[in-house]
Design an enzyme around this catalytic site. Structure first.
Site, mmCIF file in Angstrom:
data_model
loop_
_atom_site.group_PDB
_atom_site.id
_atom_site.type_symbol
_atom_site.label_atom_id
_atom_site.label_comp_id
_atom_site.label_asym_id
_atom_site.label_seq_id
_atom_site.Cartn_x
_atom_site.Cartn_y
_atom_site.Cartn_z
ATOM 1 N N HIS A 155 31.157 29.080 46.726
ATOM 2 C CA HIS A 155 30.908 29.899 45.527
ATOM 3 C C HIS A 155 30.067 29.029 44.598
ATOM 4 C CE1 HIS A 155 31.472 32.570 42.189
ATOM 5 N NE2 HIS A 155 32.469 31.924 41.611
ATOM 6 N N GLN A 215 39.990 29.916 51.665
ATOM 7 C CA GLN A 215 38.712 29.705 52.366
ATOM 8 C C GLN A 215 38.740 28.465 53.253
ATOM 9 O OE1 GLN A 215 35.791 31.559 52.498
ATOM 10 N NE2 GLN A 215 36.955 33.150 51.462
ATOM 11 N N TYR A 270 42.216 23.169 51.589
ATOM 12 C CA TYR A 270 42.698 23.893 52.773
ATOM 13 C C TYR A 270 43.510 25.103 52.331
ATOM 14 C CZ TYR A 270 43.996 24.342 57.706
ATOM 15 O OH TYR A 270 44.129 24.786 58.999
ATOM 16 N N GLN A 290 36.828 21.395 40.954
ATOM 17 C CA GLN A 290 35.687 20.811 41.666
ATOM 18 C C GLN A 290 34.907 19.756 40.881
ATOM 19 O OE1 GLN A 290 33.149 23.736 43.531
ATOM 20 N NE2 GLN A 290 34.826 24.663 44.688
ATOM 21 N N THR A 345 37.915 25.266 39.314
ATOM 22 C CA THR A 345 38.199 24.480 38.117
ATOM 23 C C THR A 345 38.441 23.000 38.432
ATOM 24 O OG1 THR A 345 40.457 25.266 38.390
ATOM 25 C CG2 THR A 345 39.143 26.305 36.655
ATOM 26 N N GLU A 394 34.453 40.782 40.603
ATOM 27 C CA GLU A 394 35.910 40.562 40.551
ATOM 28 C C GLU A 394 36.486 40.901 39.175
ATOM 29 O OE1 GLU A 394 35.706 36.604 42.053
ATOM 30 O OE2 GLU A 394 35.746 35.627 40.110
ATOM 31 N N GLU A 423 50.897 57.794 44.068
ATOM 32 C CA GLU A 423 49.645 58.428 43.643
ATOM 33 C C GLU A 423 48.616 57.453 43.094
ATOM 34 O OE1 GLU A 423 48.829 61.267 44.525
ATOM 35 O OE2 GLU A 423 50.806 61.893 45.202
HETATM 36 N N1 NDP Z 1 39.851 33.094 47.896
HETATM 37 C C1 NDP Z 1 38.780 33.552 48.536
HETATM 38 O O1 NDP Z 1 38.906 34.280 49.517
HETATM 39 C C2 NDP Z 1 37.382 33.195 48.113
HETATM 40 C C3 NDP Z 1 37.145 31.969 47.519
HETATM 41 N N2 NDP Z 1 35.844 31.573 47.351
HETATM 42 C C4 NDP Z 1 35.614 30.250 46.788
HETATM 43 O O2 NDP Z 1 36.140 29.271 47.693
HETATM 44 C C5 NDP Z 1 36.572 28.130 46.945
HETATM 45 C C6 NDP Z 1 38.033 27.851 47.261
HETATM 46 O O3 NDP Z 1 38.805 28.908 46.779
HETATM 47 P P1 NDP Z 1 40.184 29.338 47.481
HETATM 48 O O4 NDP Z 1 40.045 29.206 48.956
HETATM 49 O O5 NDP Z 1 40.560 30.657 46.886
HETATM 50 O O6 NDP Z 1 41.157 28.199 46.962
HETATM 51 P P2 NDP Z 1 42.749 28.085 47.150
HETATM 52 O O7 NDP Z 1 43.339 28.039 45.798
HETATM 53 O O8 NDP Z 1 43.241 29.106 48.117
HETATM 54 O O9 NDP Z 1 42.910 26.663 47.865
HETATM 55 C C7 NDP Z 1 42.509 25.488 47.238
HETATM 56 C C8 NDP Z 1 42.749 24.338 48.160
HETATM 57 O O10 NDP Z 1 42.235 23.154 47.531
HETATM 58 C C9 NDP Z 1 43.271 22.180 47.511
HETATM 59 N N3 NDP Z 1 43.078 21.280 46.383
HETATM 60 C C10 NDP Z 1 43.581 21.359 45.126
HETATM 61 N N4 NDP Z 1 43.162 20.313 44.399
HETATM 62 C C11 NDP Z 1 42.404 19.561 45.230
HETATM 63 C C12 NDP Z 1 41.702 18.343 45.059
HETATM 64 N N5 NDP Z 1 41.713 17.672 43.915
HETATM 65 N N6 NDP Z 1 41.041 17.835 46.125
HETATM 66 C C13 NDP Z 1 41.021 18.484 47.303
HETATM 67 N N7 NDP Z 1 41.662 19.640 47.521
HETATM 68 C C14 NDP Z 1 42.337 20.173 46.483
HETATM 69 C C15 NDP Z 1 44.553 22.967 47.459
HETATM 70 O O11 NDP Z 1 45.631 22.154 47.906
HETATM 71 P P3 NDP Z 1 47.140 22.301 47.344
HETATM 72 O O12 NDP Z 1 47.868 23.028 48.433
HETATM 73 O O13 NDP Z 1 47.631 20.924 47.196
HETATM 74 O O14 NDP Z 1 47.065 23.073 46.063
HETATM 75 C C16 NDP Z 1 44.224 24.063 48.453
HETATM 76 O O15 NDP Z 1 44.352 23.610 49.767
HETATM 77 C C17 NDP Z 1 36.310 28.431 45.486
HETATM 78 O O16 NDP Z 1 35.030 27.939 45.177
HETATM 79 C C18 NDP Z 1 36.298 29.977 45.464
HETATM 80 O O17 NDP Z 1 35.555 30.541 44.402
HETATM 81 C C19 NDP Z 1 34.772 32.305 47.755
HETATM 82 C C20 NDP Z 1 34.968 33.521 48.341
HETATM 83 C C21 NDP Z 1 36.276 34.113 48.468
HETATM 84 C C1 LIG Z 2 37.087 39.369 44.898
HETATM 85 C C2 LIG Z 2 37.634 37.999 44.657
HETATM 86 C C3 LIG Z 2 36.783 36.857 45.216
HETATM 87 O O1 LIG Z 2 35.520 36.859 44.582
HETATM 88 C C4 LIG Z 2 36.605 37.106 46.689
HETATM 89 C C5 LIG Z 2 37.773 37.153 47.594
HETATM 90 O O2 LIG Z 2 35.494 37.341 47.102
HETATM 91 C C6 LIG Z 2 37.488 35.546 44.900
HETATM 92 O O3 LIG Z 2 36.945 34.762 44.093
HETATM 93 O O4 LIG Z 2 38.598 35.305 45.426
HETATM 94 MG MG MG Z 3 33.969 37.301 45.842
HETATM 95 MG MG MG Z 4 35.078 35.103 43.420
#
Ligand code: NDP
Ligand SMILES: CC[C@](O)(C(C)=O)C(=O)O
Ligand code: MG
Ligand code: MG
EC number: 1.1.1.86
Length: 337
Positions: free
Chosen positions: A109, A29, A26, A87, A85, A196, A228
């Site tokens: 992803h 994404q 949560y 997953q 990492t 990225e 700038e």
């Molecule tokens: N950031 C983005 O906008 C983008 C991300 N993605 C992809 O989306 C996926 C998620 O990335 P992102 O949203 O950045 O992740 P975040 O780091 O923002 O959030 C990760 C979430 O997973 C939770 N978590 C951690 N460990 C576990 C576990 N063992 N079991 C269940 N939940 C867990 C975390 O909880 P806690 O609060 O406890 O840490 C947190 O709620 C990735 O595959 C990423 O590549 C794709 C496009 C863009």
């Molecule tokens: C550009 C970073 C990204 O690939 C995204 C937001 O699309 C990510 O992994 O967070």
């Molecule tokens: Mg991206």
């Molecule tokens: Mg990415």
């Protein structure tokens, strides 16, 4: 267009509304997918470990939270939105035991599938819905009645309807309002990592820091250098975003445009392009993925060191002071919703 693009009319929201969806994670994404699916009439449950910091937030936002294993057990569609990492271990311990024919495993992803870190059984659908933007923008656009374009891919089509289901999910988060582009896990993963690393995050951050260093080392005021090299970048990128590089060149002065055309290629020269090709080949060969997983397994020593060095760069202190003068841009780094 050389790609297949799908819009709202091509997607049947009823498919995902007929399933129970577990959103695992949560964060950026996860919150966007879960809240938007719920607002699209989908039955959503959140999977988070008992000690997770995100639990309170999800519950405050009206969502039911259980452990990842419980969520995977009760859901038809399991969307993995925990960090890349995490997953593979999460999958092995909490998801795999609950996969069964008729279920679908979704990703935001393709990293873990592309690099064989997760190998789902043949009888489940494996698909990806990857918004091309940060999660907070995905949610904001959905709430505004718009959407962020997303990539949709199918790795395994056990049901024969995996793509239609993925498209339906994309509609549920607003993706087909803007357009969903069909791709593959390989193409999404390799281009996302390249973008990225070489351009969006790595390339842009290094360009900004280096420009700031050159000006301040030459004796110019850090505040002026900040404007700038960093502040105005958004204004320039906004123009590119609206109408491409041509729109930006139309809008800036002829002096700026001549400097751009004559000097830009000296900054990003043949050596830089060669280095970008090297970065791409490390992604394609799996070298980057192996390095990142090993770094994570070792407790992220380099990551922590480089992150601290970046945070201590003088441009950050200058930026903090200047943003204090700009009420409209002063957002905390960790802002989430
Ligand atoms: N950031 C983005 O906008 C983008 C991300 N993605 C992809 O989306 C996926 C998620 O990335 P992102 O949203 O950045 O992740 P975040 O780091 O923002 O959030 C990760 C979430 O997973 C939770 N978590 C951690 N460990 C576990 C576990 N063992 N079991 C269940 N939940 C867990 C975390 O909880 P806690 O609060 O406890 O840490 C947190 O709620 C990735 O595959 C990423 O590549 C794709 C496009 C863009
Ligand atoms: C550009 C970073 C990204 O690939 C995204 C937001 O699309 C990510 O992994 O967070
Ligand atoms: Mg991206
Ligand atoms: Mg990415």
């Amino acid at each position: 267009m050389s790609v297949e693009v799908y819009y709202d009319d091509d997607a049947d929201l009823g498919l995902i509304q007929g399933k129970k969806v577990a959103v695992i994670g949560y964060g950026s994404q996860g919150h966007a997918h879960a809240l938007s699916l719920r607002d699209s009439g989908v039955d959503v449950v959140i999977g988070l470990p008992t000690g997770s910091k995100s639990r309170v937030k999800a519950e405050e936002q009206g969502l039911r939270v259980v452990t990842p294993a419980e969520a995977a057990a009760e859901a038809d569609v399991i969307m993995l939105l925990a960090p890349d990492t995490v997953q593979r271990t999460l999958y092995a311990e909490s998801i795999a035991p609950h996969l069964a024919p008729g279920k679908a495993l979704f990703f935001g992803h393709g990293f873990n599938i592309r690099y064989d870190l997760i190998k789902p059984p043949a009888e489940v659908d494996v698909a990806m819905v990857a918004p091309k933007g940060p999660g907070h923008l995905v949610r904001r656009q959905y709430v505004d009645g718009k959407g962020v374009p997303c990539l949709v891919a199918v790795e395994q089509d056990a049901s024969g309807s995996a793509f239609a289901l993925a498209l339906s999910y994309a509609k549920g988060i607003g993706g087909t309002r803007a357009g969903a582009i069909r791709t593959t896990f390989t193409e999404e993963t390799e281009t996302d990592l390249f973008g990225e690393q070489a351009v969006l995050c790595g390339g842009a951050a290094a360009l900004v820091q280096t420009g700031f260093e050159v000006l301040t080392e030459a004796g110019y005021a850090p505040e002026i250098a900040y404007f700038e090299c960093l502040h105005e970048l958004k204004l320039i990128v906004d123009l590119m975003y609206e109408g491409g590089i041509a729109r930006m060149r139309y809008s800036v002065s002829d002096t700026a445009e001549y400097g751009d055309l004559s000097r830009g290629p000296r900054v990003v020269d043949a050596r830089v392009k060669e280095e970008m090709r090297k970065i791409l080949s490390e992604i394609q060969s799996g070298e980057f993925a192996r390095e990142w997983i090993a770094e994570d397994d070792a407790g992220r020593p380099n990551f922590a060191k480089w992150r601290a060095e970046g945070a201590a760069h003088p441009i950050e202190e200058t930026g903090r002071k200047l943003r204090g003068m700009m009420s409209w841009v002063d957002r905390p780094i960790t802002e989430t919703a």
